[in-house]
Design an enzyme around this catalytic site. Structure first.
Site, PDB file in Angstrom:
ATOM      1  N   GLU A  20      70.994-147.661 -73.388  1.00 43.29           N
ATOM      2  CA  GLU A  20      71.258-146.470 -72.570  1.00 43.29           C
ATOM      3  C   GLU A  20      72.600-145.829 -72.884  1.00 43.29           C
ATOM      4  O   GLU A  20      72.716-144.598 -72.934  1.00 43.29           O
ATOM      5  CB  GLU A  20      71.172-146.811 -71.072  1.00 43.29           C
ATOM      6  CG  GLU A  20      69.758-147.025 -70.560  1.00 43.29           C
ATOM      7  CD  GLU A  20      69.157-148.368 -70.937  1.00 43.29           C
ATOM      8  OE1 GLU A  20      69.926-149.237 -71.425  1.00 43.29           O
ATOM      9  OE2 GLU A  20      67.947-148.568 -70.745  1.00 43.29           O
ATOM     10  N   HIS A  57      65.142-150.790 -59.558  1.00 48.76           N
ATOM     11  CA  HIS A  57      64.276-149.737 -60.106  1.00 48.76           C
ATOM     12  C   HIS A  57      63.939-148.693 -59.049  1.00 48.76           C
ATOM     13  O   HIS A  57      62.948-147.990 -59.178  1.00 48.76           O
ATOM     14  CB  HIS A  57      62.962-150.321 -60.639  1.00 48.76           C
ATOM     15  CG  HIS A  57      63.027-150.791 -62.051  1.00 48.76           C
ATOM     16  ND1 HIS A  57      63.879-151.777 -62.459  1.00 48.76           N
ATOM     17  CD2 HIS A  57      62.349-150.402 -63.168  1.00 48.76           C
ATOM     18  CE1 HIS A  57      63.708-151.990 -63.756  1.00 48.76           C
ATOM     19  NE2 HIS A  57      62.795-151.164 -64.212  1.00 48.76           N
TER      20      HIS A  57
END
Ligand code: TPP
Length: 769
Positions: A501, A570
């Site tokens: 990321e 999440h």
């Protein structure tokens, strides 16, 4: 389409071998180089001048800090700011850059004065008169030519550098960057970086853009030995070395032309590379972990400018031929401590320092220049004098120069510019298959299809728009928003990345700085925590830190989900992080219409944009015009008019507020006015306040945990602007101050609902001031 690289079981016994990494192979001298014609006498003098200048510059800072710099003593000038000096590393900066062209890129570090000084000199010496005159841009620049012009430009270069360190308006970054963020984009210097390793992903992104545009440029990425233990650095090496750039997957195989230069000065801040904080003798070994040819790595004597230049010339040549990425480890020594507050006594001996000074790079070249008869002792004394005088007069000028006006403190946080017209050379777009097309029923498509439609339109409009992230290519992204894009636009423009990321965002920053308009995907917004530096310190800050001299037209698409039992890592709505970071625009659509129009605007905006997608909305249908339209930033939508209470909500909560308003009307006779800000930064406070003035009551709702949520900011601004009109305190709705739980019962209790919005509206309506 199935990607045609089969992965079949193969368990044949074997031993894995690593490419050999040559170390200290250079045996040349100046005499040899002159004889072979690989260097001219003037090259040797240029290298010497630049190295002398770097050292004199750093010595000036020592004197300044001690209030002992003679030219400024009388002015009682106080130097504030960092003192990360690169004395001892001059051969690394100068030798590594000498084979570059002025338009090639570099990225640098907190110890980057030498890198920046060398890049400026290189441009001045190698560019033609016309370009130097334009760069100089002083009233009499056009009257100067040849050597006189170059002298004036060198004086100006050192002046702009010192002025930046002094925080002056004439500095390279208009006093916004300073020592650790100095940049000059006009000569390809993409910035020093105060975050250790922070610029390595940017350099990789600059390599991406040079590869994609095939403009022949390369990027030299300077970073210290300490940086080579940093996550984003290792991610970047991998993302530069991905096989898909050079194997049969590539449309036109070409390796990323970035040259990673490890400036191994033996220490991090004080942590010692060999024997203490790493497990290897040479950091060049890292390259073997990422690339079958170990990125053509070499270990080089970084105290010998000729050795560095020779090795870097080959490295740069490889990169230009598409054989990158390339890595070099330059072994050198930092004569001073980490900064001038570090006395060095705790972690190194005087004998060690003396041993390195005995192989000093400047003395070494100076001696060879004399021995080869390139210059006489007198001429070299004259050269040193010219350099010293240049620094002294630049310092005096800089100390007297104007400060940036205090009222301009927020200038350059954002740029107003926008890609209204695509330059001719980027209008031609090649497609390999028909782009994915959404089937409309009654003019309706889904939110996800609207996103894809925006991407297709923008990629057809402008070849600078590229798309990458984890699993976005053949698979079409975790939520299938980009399905069909790789087939249509090819793998040069749409590609999968490793699960990296930080490097996904960081390469996006570098590519955006160097001419592309990347759209990168973060699969879940939770993962932005992995990329925090690249988002908040790099993407957000570079326009400002450069004094508005560069832009970062990057879009980060990220999804936010909850309510599916995915648990604490999440399910977070983290938009408040981005809203709290000056320099980022934050877009949060709640309808398919807005999803398309806002994404198109985001791609054309020249600021970095966080574009947040609610997973709950991906399958929502709505009317979306097939034709071109943009939804402007900073223009809220009044979704429903009402007179009793204003509800402000974004993302999937903007959908919930419709339900809540139905209930309020049906069951309580309350007419709510519903406002969807669409973009949180910029925020259309005017529309919200106009509504609150009418209703006297306000509820602000987001899915983010309540404490520290951007709802607090909106509520506070409403209270400041409309205090006299409010009949009750502004109510705020968010998730509980907890971690998103797996249990359905707990998650329902955790998340805001239409019911909680109704309750908040009732509290606002029935509460007295
Ligand atoms: C991410 C990050 N961590 C820590 C620091 C504090 N810091 C500044 S310089 C430095 C040492 C860096 O070592 P190296 O990369 O070898 O460069 P050098 O200072 O030796 O030139 C540290 C730890 C920082 N600026 N950034």
């Amino acid at each position: 389409m199935v990607r045609e690289i089969d992965v079949l079981p193969d368990f044949t016994p074997r031993v894995l071998e690593f490419a050999k990494i040559p170390a200290f192979q250079y045996r040349g001298t100046l005499k040899d180089e002159l004889k072979a014609g690989t260097l001219k006498p003037q090259d040797a003098l240029d290298m010497l001048e630049w190295m002398l200048s770097v050292r004199a510059f750093e010595e000036m800072i020592i004197s300044l800090r001690m209030q002992a710099f003679e030219p400024l003593r009388k002015m009682n000038f106080q130097y504030r700011g960092p003192t990360h000096l690169c004395i001892g590393q001059e051969a690394a900066s100068v030798g590594a850059e000498f084979p570059l062209t002025p338009d090639d890129y570099i990225t640098s570090t907190h110890r980057g004065h030498g890198d920046g000084i060398a890049k400026g000199y290189l441009a001045i010496v190698r560019r033609g008169d016309r370009q130097v005159q334009e760069w100089l841009a002083t009233p009499d620049a056009l009257k100067l030519t040849g050597e006189k012009l170059r002298r004036a430009a060198k004086d100006e270069h050192i002046y702009r550098t010192i002025a930046e360190l002094f925080g002056k308006n004439d500095g390279y970054c208009r006093g916004r960057g300073g020592s650790m963020h100095i940049a000059d984009f006009t000569v390809g210097h993409l910035g020093a970086n105060a975050i250790v390793g922070g610029s390595v992903a940017i350099a990789t992104g600059a390599g991406y853009s040079a590869r994609y545009l095939r403009n022949g440029k390369v990027c030299v990425c300077f970073a210290g030995d300490g940086a080579y233990a940093n996550g984003v650095v290792l991610e970047s090496l991998n993302m530069a070395a991905m096989s898909q750039f050079t194997n049969e997957l590539a449309e036109k195989p070409f390796g990323v032309p970035t040259i990673y230069v490890i400036v191994n000065n033996q220490y991090g801040m004080t942590g010692q590379q060999v024997g203490e904080v790493s497990g290897v003798d040479y950091l060049a070994r890292r390259a073997a972990g990422f690339h079958p040819e170990a990125m053509h790595a070499e270990v080089v004597n970084g105290m010998d400018v000729l050795a560095v230049r020779e090795s870097m010339a080959r490295a740069i040549g490889l990169a230009r031929e598409g054989k990158g990425p390339v890595l070099r480890e330059l072994i050198c020594y930092r004569y001073q401590g980490h900064s001038l507050s570090d006395p060095r006594t705790e972690y190194r001996t005087k004998e060690e320092e003396a041993a390195w000074k005995a192989v000093d790079s400047i003395q070494n070249l100076r001696k060879q220049v004399l021995d080869c008869g390139v210059a006489t002792e007198k001429q070299l004394e004259e050269l040193s004098k010219v350099v010293d005088e240049r620094h002294a007069s630049a310092a005096i000028r800089a100390a007297k120069a104007a400060d940036p006006p205090a009222e301009e403190v927020t200038r350059y946080v954002f740029t107003d510019s926008f890609s209204r017209e695509v330059p001719e050379q980027f209008r031609k777009v090649k497609t390999h298959a028909a782009p994915p097309k959404a089937e409309r029923k009654d003019g309706m498509i889904t939110f996800k299809e609207a996103i894809r439609e925006a991407l297709v339109e923008e990629m057809l409009r402008d070849s600078r728009v590229i798309l990458y992230g984890e699993d976005v290519a053949d698979y079409g992204g975790a939520f299938k928003a980009t399905k069909g894009m790789v087939e249509a636009f090819g793998r040069d423009r749409v590609f999968n990345t490793s699960i990296s990321e930080a490097a996904i965002i960081g390469t996006g920053v570098g590519a955006a700085m160097t001419g592309l308009r990347p759209v990168v995907e973060l699969m879940y917004s939770d993962f932005e925590c992995m990329a925090g530096d690249q988002l908040y310190n790099q993407a957000a800050k570079w326009h400002y830190m450069s004094g508005g001299r560069n832009m970062v037209p990057l879009v980060v698409r990220t999804s936010t989900g909850a309510g599916k039992g995915y648990g604490g890592q999440h399910s977070q709505a983290l938009e408040s992080h981005s809203c709290h970071t000056p320099g980022l625009l934050v877009v949060y659509p709640s309808t398919p219409y807005d999803a398309k129009g806002l994404l198109k605007t985001a791609i054309r905006d020249d600021n970095p944009v966080m574009y947040v997608e609610s997973q709950e909305l991906y399958n929502m249908k709505g009317k979306v015009p097939q034709e071109e339209y943009l939804v402007p930033f900073g223009k809220a939508a009044v979704r429903r008019e009402g007179k009793d209470v204003t509800i402000v909500a974004w993302g999937c909560l903007a959908q919930l507020m419709e339900k809540a308003a139905d209930t309020l009307e049906k069951e309580h006779g309350i007419k709510a006015e519903l406002i969807d800000p669409r973009t949180l930064v910029p925020l259309d406070l005017e529309t919200i306040v106009a509504s609150v003035r009418k209703t006297g009551r306000c509820v602000v709702a987001s899915q983010a945990c309540r404490t520290g949520s951007y709802t607090g900011e909106v509520a506070s601004q409403v209270q400041e602007a409309a205090f006299g009109y409010l009949d009750a305190p502004v109510e705020r709705i968010g998730s509980a101050d907890a971690i998103s739980p797996q249990s359905e019962v707990l998650e329902r209790a955790f998340l805001p609902s239409a019911g909680s919005l109704v309750q908040a509206a009732l509290r606002a309506c029935y509460r007295k001031k």
